[in-house]
Design a protein around this motif. Structure first.
Motif, short mmCIF file in Angstrom:
data_model
loop_
_atom_site.label_atom_id
_atom_site.label_comp_id
_atom_site.label_asym_id
_atom_site.label_seq_id
_atom_site.Cartn_x
_atom_site.Cartn_y
_atom_site.Cartn_z
N MET A 138 10.64 16.41 -5.36
CA MET A 138 11.94 15.76 -5.55
C MET A 138 11.79 14.49 -6.38
SD MET A 138 13.64 15.92 -1.78
CE MET A 138 14.10 17.45 -0.99
N ALA A 139 10.76 13.71 -6.09
CA ALA A 139 10.54 12.46 -6.83
C ALA A 139 10.29 12.75 -8.30
CB ALA A 139 9.36 11.69 -6.24
N GLY A 140 9.61 13.86 -8.60
CA GLY A 140 9.39 14.26 -9.99
C GLY A 140 10.70 14.54 -10.71
N ALA A 141 11.61 15.23 -10.01
CA ALA A 141 12.92 15.52 -10.60
C ALA A 141 13.70 14.24 -10.83
CB ALA A 141 13.70 16.46 -9.68
N ILE A 142 13.65 13.33 -9.86
CA ILE A 142 14.37 12.06 -9.99
C ILE A 142 13.76 11.21 -11.09
CG2 ILE A 142 14.76 9.86 -8.78
CD1 ILE A 142 15.57 11.47 -6.34
N GLU A 143 12.45 11.29 -11.28
CA GLU A 143 11.80 10.56 -12.37
C GLU A 143 12.32 11.04 -13.72
OE1 GLU A 143 9.90 7.74 -14.20
OE2 GLU A 143 9.70 7.91 -12.03
N ARG A 144 12.57 12.34 -13.81
CA ARG A 144 13.15 12.88 -15.06
C ARG A 144 14.57 12.37 -15.25
NH1 ARG A 144 10.07 17.21 -13.19
NH2 ARG A 144 11.79 18.26 -12.15
N PHE A 145 15.34 12.30 -14.16
CA PHE A 145 16.69 11.72 -14.25
C PHE A 145 16.60 10.29 -14.76
CE2 PHE A 145 17.97 14.37 -10.25
CZ PHE A 145 18.12 15.51 -11.03
N ASN A 146 15.62 9.55 -14.25
CA ASN A 146 15.49 8.13 -14.61
C ASN A 146 15.11 7.97 -16.07
OD1 ASN A 146 15.59 5.37 -13.75
ND2 ASN A 146 13.37 5.31 -13.91
N SER A 147 14.24 8.85 -16.58
CA SER A 147 13.87 8.79 -18.00
C SER A 147 15.08 9.08 -18.89
CB SER A 147 12.76 9.80 -18.30
OG SER A 147 11.60 9.48 -17.58
N GLU A 148 15.87 10.05 -18.47
CA GLU A 148 17.08 10.40 -19.22
C GLU A 148 18.06 9.23 -19.19
OE1 GLU A 148 20.72 13.69 -19.06
OE2 GLU A 148 18.97 13.93 -17.75
N ARG A 149 18.16 8.56 -18.02
CA ARG A 149 19.04 7.42 -17.88
C ARG A 149 18.64 6.28 -18.81
NH1 ARG A 149 17.66 2.36 -16.81
NH2 ARG A 149 16.23 3.07 -15.21
N ARG A 150 17.32 6.02 -18.91
CA ARG A 150 16.85 4.93 -19.77
C ARG A 150 17.20 5.20 -21.23
NH1 ARG A 150 11.98 4.57 -16.46
NH2 ARG A 150 11.00 6.02 -17.89
N ILE A 167 7.69 8.13 -4.72
CA ILE A 167 8.12 7.28 -5.85
C ILE A 167 7.00 6.36 -6.28
CG2 ILE A 167 9.65 5.36 -6.49
CD1 ILE A 167 11.83 6.66 -4.78
N LEU A 168 6.24 5.85 -5.29
CA LEU A 168 5.22 4.83 -5.57
C LEU A 168 3.86 5.41 -5.93
CD1 LEU A 168 6.06 2.34 -2.68
CD2 LEU A 168 6.69 2.15 -5.09
N ASN A 169 3.74 6.74 -5.96
CA ASN A 169 2.44 7.36 -6.21
C ASN A 169 1.80 6.92 -7.52
OD1 ASN A 169 1.83 8.72 -3.92
ND2 ASN A 169 2.60 10.71 -4.59
N THR A 170 2.63 6.64 -8.51
CA THR A 170 2.09 6.27 -9.83
C THR A 170 1.98 4.76 -10.02
OG1 THR A 170 4.33 6.34 -10.76
CG2 THR A 170 3.02 8.36 -10.89
N VAL A 171 2.34 3.98 -8.98
CA VAL A 171 2.34 2.52 -9.09
C VAL A 171 1.02 1.98 -8.55
CG1 VAL A 171 3.49 0.39 -8.42
CG2 VAL A 171 4.83 2.46 -8.85
N ASN A 172 0.29 1.31 -9.41
CA ASN A 172 -1.01 0.77 -9.01
C ASN A 172 -0.84 -0.69 -8.56
OD1 ASN A 172 -3.75 0.41 -8.60
ND2 ASN A 172 -4.16 -0.04 -10.76
N LYS A 173 -0.26 -0.85 -7.36
CA LYS A 173 -0.05 -2.20 -6.84
C LYS A 173 -0.27 -2.17 -5.35
CE LYS A 173 2.75 -6.26 -7.44
NZ LYS A 173 3.97 -6.86 -7.95
#
Length: 572
Positions: free
Chosen positions: A318-330, A269-275
């Protein structure tokens, strides 16, 4: 009553602790009177309190066997393992439920193979323990169900399971009804007969106490289950329970585990977070929505699979699939929020004490988010309904100080079922009851809510001068973390401020306010006011103004600088 009047911020300066108490604590722990005052407001009164606050230890956690029925729960699980029984770990589809299922199931599977998981389908089964879930257990020869983050009101379903030869252990944190289910064990610190000293644990927190008890019974140290605390901290942050006492310890160490990024699912999940280092706010806005998105848009079992996956490549998939769910949710929640706002305006309901809206086509997975958005707009108790099978289902949100649960209880004659907390709840009713319920809910709220509750409040910890914000002050303030309910980030008031001439609107539509403030001859301090772009003329007029703000670090191009995060501005 006008919406614009309702949404005007009210500033409340918290009472200053007694001078003697400030002086005593200041001397005892060698901090400034200002820091001592902030600590006293958080219940820190002695050197020992301060030691617990600033240096949380796993040894500060309570003995899990203080919780009523814990011995019975541990005995039944040990019996199931000894006899080779099939165990089903059952949990709700939100973050608290899915993290709890991931925690307890993975712990048991590390020690015993006959363990399966079950998350109810949000749309086919609804919230909590379901008959379908019990039938699934029966069909798969399960004789013990461990229910997490649900079950405290599942009287009939627990009885149904008993008739099928299935025992229940309930691990819940919601408020019980008048009757407790006849389960083998009911772990819920909110039970009136439970002597456990802390009753603000979330569902995943109760799950952690269960595995802590199992470890304790086996004679193993608590450090052996340290790695599960990332799940507990995620649930605490997402479920908005107080981050005080035991929850503070669990969150403090859970954040350490999260920042080690050992769990493949969270790392993915955090792979794309630069923190470099995540805090509670990051968990709330980065990790939690993605875990929630699985249950909202598809199925909560995807979240459990992600959180228990050990292979990094598979976790990233799996995280990629969930990221798509999250975009759809937004996308969906933005669309539905706009439709709901139009409905309120077209029905000329801006002046009510409540917002109650319904559309049978709204996606059930996002109505809770929409209810929160509407509450931000009109700042009043809000329910968003959609169709769920033959019934109507709603998510409800409240405003600070108003007990939504009690208001729903006063309307229970119209409801099929309801449950939740003071500030958030869920309910179902027959469609024919909708209009009568809506009228009754408005009547109950209008009679019981105070005018002050209908205006968003900014609670101010202390009035300070900009010169009080020294490097040492900031270093100590950082040690107040983790912040959250019960220990919110301190908010300060400063008066007689002026802009240094840099004020401007920034962001899309210049919605936000960026400025540099001065007080007297002090050096200017950078400041940002999100959503305060309309205050730009006030700042530019040249007169002095007061601001309420929290203190933040601005990370930009590898540089770290102090920044005021302004919550509101008023002319002096």
């Amino acid at each position: 009553m006008k919406a614009e009047d309702i949404c005007e911020m009210r500033w409340t300066l918290m009472p200053k602790p007694e001078k003697e108490a400030i002086a005593e604590l200041s001397e005892a722990i060698k901090v400034s009177p200002l820091i001592a005052s902030l600590l006293l407001q958080r219940g820190v009164r002695t050197y020992e309190d301060a030691l617990h606050f600033f240096r949380p230890q796993l040894s500060h956690l309570h003995d899990p066997f203080l919780m009523k029925d814990m011995d019975r729960a541990v005995n039944r699980i040990e019996e199931a393992i000894h006899k080779g029984e099939n165990i089903l770990v059952y949990g709700d589809y939100d973050v608290d439920g899915t993290t709890a299922v991931a925690l307890v199931s993975s712990y048991l599977l590390d020690r015993y193979p006959n363990v399966a998981t079950y998350i109810p389908d949000r749309y086919a089964e609804g919230y909590g323990v379901s008959y379908a879930g019990i039938d699934f257990a029966h069909d798969n020869d399960v004789t013990l169900i461990i229910a997490l983050d649900c079950g405290i009101k599942a009287i009939d379903k627990v009885q149904y399971a008993r008739e099928k030869g299935i025992d229940f252990i309930i691990c819940d944190h919601h408020r019980p009804g008048d009757e407790i289910p006849e389960a083998v064990a009911v772990l819920d610190p909110k039970r009136t007969d439970c002597p456990y000293p802390y009753d603000e644990l979330c569902g995943c927190g109760i799950g952690f106490k269960l595995i802590q008890a199992l470890e304790q019974r086996a004679g193993r140290p608590i450090e052996g289950i340290f790695s599960y605390l990332d799940l507990v901290a995620t649930a605490i942050a997402a479920d908005i329970v107080p981050i005080t006492e035991e929850n503070r310890v669990l969150t403090y160490y859970g954040l350490k585990v999260i920042n080690q990024k050992k769990r493949p699912g969270i790392r993915a999940i955090l792979n794309t977070v630069n923190k470099a280092e995540l805090n509670v706010t990051d968990v709330v806005f980065i990790i939690a929505p993605r875990i929630n998105a699985a249950g909202r848009m598809e199925h909560g079992k995807y979240a459990v699979s992600l959180l228990t996956e050990t292979d990094m490549a598979r976790a990233e998939e799996m995280a990629g699939a969930i990221e798509r769910f999250n975009s759809e949710r937004r996308t969906l929640d933005q669309e539905i929020t706009e439709e709901a706002l139009v409905q309120i305006k077209s029905n000329k309901e801006e002046g009510r004490y409540t917002s109650v809206v319904f559309d049978e086509n709204w996606h059930k997975g996002v109505i809770g988010i929409v209810a929160s958005r509407l509450t931000e707009t009109y700042y009043r108790p809000t329910l968003v309904f959609t169709r769920s099978g033959e019934k109507l289902a709603a998510s409800a949100r409240s405003v600070k100080g108003f007990d939504l649960y009690n208001a729903l209880e006063a309307c229970k004659d119209y409801l099929e079922q309801f449950g939740g907390h003071k500030y958030a709840a869920g309910l179902t009713l027959e469609e024919r009851q909708y209009e009568d319920f809506k009228a009754r809910f408005e009547e109950v709220v209008s009679r019981t809510i105070s005018p002050e509750m209908l205006r968003p409040e900014i609670r101010i910890d202390a009035e300070i001068r900009l010169s009080d914000i020294t490097p040492k002050f900031m270093r100590i303030l950082k040690q107040f973390e983790p912040f959250g309910p019960g220990n919110m980030k301190p908010v300060f008031l400063s008066q007689k401020l002026r802009d240094s001439g840099f004020a401007k609107g920034v962001g899309e539509g210049e919605k936000h306010l960026k400025l540099a403030v001065q007080q007297g001859r002090s050096n200017s301090v950078q400041a940002i006011g999100f959503g305060l772009g309309e205050k730009l003329p006030l700042v530019r007029e040249g007169g002095s103004f007061s601001a309420v703000y929290s203190l933040d670090e601005n990370h930009w191009n590898g540089q770290v600088s102090l920044q005021l995060k302004i919550r509101d501005i008023r002319p002096d």
